[in-house]
Write a protein that holds these residues in place. Sequence first.
Motif, mmCIF file in Angstrom:
data_model
loop_
_atom_site.group_PDB
_atom_site.id
_atom_site.type_symbol
_atom_site.label_atom_id
_atom_site.label_comp_id
_atom_site.label_asym_id
_atom_site.label_seq_id
_atom_site.Cartn_x
_atom_site.Cartn_y
_atom_site.Cartn_z
ATOM 1 N N TYR A 151 0.841 -1.192 0.000
ATOM 2 C CA TYR A 151 0.000 0.000 0.000
ATOM 3 C C TYR A 151 0.881 1.249 0.000
ATOM 4 N N LEU A 170 -4.549 5.973 2.146
ATOM 5 C CA LEU A 170 -4.025 4.645 1.838
ATOM 6 C C LEU A 170 -4.573 4.157 0.509
ATOM 7 N N ASN A 218 -3.867 -9.604 -7.225
ATOM 8 C CA ASN A 218 -4.658 -8.393 -7.437
ATOM 9 C C ASN A 218 -3.720 -7.223 -7.654
ATOM 10 N N LYS A 219 -4.207 -6.231 -8.379
ATOM 11 C CA LYS A 219 -3.389 -5.055 -8.661
ATOM 12 C C LYS A 219 -4.263 -3.818 -8.590
ATOM 13 N N SER A 232 -6.405 -14.025 1.936
ATOM 14 C CA SER A 232 -6.635 -13.031 0.896
ATOM 15 C C SER A 232 -6.930 -11.688 1.527
ATOM 16 N N VAL A 233 -6.536 -10.602 0.844
ATOM 17 C CA VAL A 233 -6.779 -9.266 1.385
ATOM 18 C C VAL A 233 -8.259 -8.985 1.544
ATOM 19 N N SER A 234 -9.092 -9.592 0.697
ATOM 20 C CA SER A 234 -10.514 -9.267 0.746
ATOM 21 C C SER A 234 -11.253 -10.038 1.830
#
Lengths: 113, 114
Positions: free
Chosen positions: B35, B43, B56-57, B97-99
């Motif tokens: 980030y 952020l 992911n991008k 996962s980030v999500s």
Amino acid sequence: KNQVEQSPQSLIILEGKNCTLQCNYTVSPFSNLRWYKQDTGRGPVSLTIMTFSENTKSNGRYTATLDADTKQSSLHITASQLSDSASYICVVSANFGTDKLIFGTGTRLQVFP
Amino acid sequence: KAGVTQTPRYLIKTRGQQVTLSCSPISGHRSVSWYQQTPGQGLQFLFEYFSETQRNKGNFPGRFSGRQFSNSRSEMNVSTLELGDSALYLCASTPQSVSIGELFFGEGSRLTVL
């Protein structure tokens, strides 16, 4: 467009008082909503994470609420302490798409003695 | 359990140079994400790596790149630095996962571009 808006931008309160921070979002499809606390010059620390079915979640003196119908969340801080002085960031996660994590710009809280 | 470690903590570069930042995740975490944090933009998500693959991008130019090694450690690289790249670069790790998962952030690398 996926967006997360926080209010107020900044807040000053006296030690021992309560306060509530707001987060409104337009993110679809919604996966979860998180609140982070970030001390100056440090990395954010997770306070709560809530999914669609959760209305309230507490972490000590921090209580987050989520209204998935109105797409609003709040973070309530009870009996504030000097150490609560920090930025509080609301983050909404999408289930898929390129916008996986959408960050609010944060609320800067200052607690004075 | 050791937290997320980022190095270096501070660095100063000049325009046109390139920089490489390093991140060691919490043991057992396979997802590492990066980030950028600036006073004006807040952020912003750069990218996520999982099992050495970019998953992911975010919306950043190709000058920003990254990679992940087999031990889950990650590096990000910024080439042809611009003044606007001055920021705090944060790395976070999570098991999945980030999500989905809770993110554990490092203390960040503060980059100043002169």
